[in-house]
Motif scaffolding. Sequence first.
Motif, short mmCIF file in Angstrom:
data_model
loop_
_atom_site.label_atom_id
_atom_site.label_comp_id
_atom_site.label_asym_id
_atom_site.label_seq_id
_atom_site.Cartn_x
_atom_site.Cartn_y
_atom_site.Cartn_z
N SER A 4 0.86 -1.18 0.00
CA SER A 4 0.00 0.00 0.00
C SER A 4 0.90 1.23 0.00
O SER A 4 2.12 1.12 0.03
CB SER A 4 -0.89 0.00 1.25
OG SER A 4 -0.11 0.24 2.39
N VAL A 31 -1.23 -0.19 9.79
CA VAL A 31 -1.38 -1.11 8.65
C VAL A 31 -1.57 -2.54 9.16
O VAL A 31 -2.45 -3.27 8.71
CB VAL A 31 -0.16 -1.03 7.70
CG1 VAL A 31 -0.16 -2.17 6.71
CG2 VAL A 31 -0.15 0.30 6.97
N THR A 34 -5.16 -2.79 10.97
CA THR A 34 -6.40 -2.51 10.24
C THR A 34 -6.58 -3.32 8.98
O THR A 34 -7.71 -3.51 8.54
CB THR A 34 -6.50 -1.02 9.88
OG1 THR A 34 -5.39 -0.65 9.08
CG2 THR A 34 -6.56 -0.17 11.12
N THR A 35 -5.52 -3.79 8.37
CA THR A 35 -5.67 -4.50 7.10
C THR A 35 -5.99 -5.97 7.27
O THR A 35 -6.48 -6.60 6.34
CB THR A 35 -4.40 -4.40 6.23
OG1 THR A 35 -3.31 -5.01 6.94
CG2 THR A 35 -4.09 -2.96 5.88
#
Length: 96
Positions: A4, A31, A34-35
């Motif tokens: 990302s 990251v 949350t991903t």
Amino acid sequence: MFRSFDHVSLAKANADGIKSDRRIPRQSSAVALTTGLPRKQVTAGSGIGFSTLNRWIQRERRNSEKPPVQSDPEPEIAELRKENRMRPEERDALLA
């Protein structure tokens, strides 16, 4: 491999030797949290160590603000209902 914007900026910062940027731990832990990606995959994409990411995540969780526990929601509900009753009156006054 997943990359990302955060991964690209982290990898570039690590390649440039920029380690003093305070956003890197916060971005990389965000990251990871949350991903839903495995931490190994996040570390592979960002160029940071697995144990370093784990430390940053633990620190972020410790330092994150917890919402205050509200023992009785009734006063807030009553206030919101009062505001909702006033809305049509305010709208009518503005339209008149």
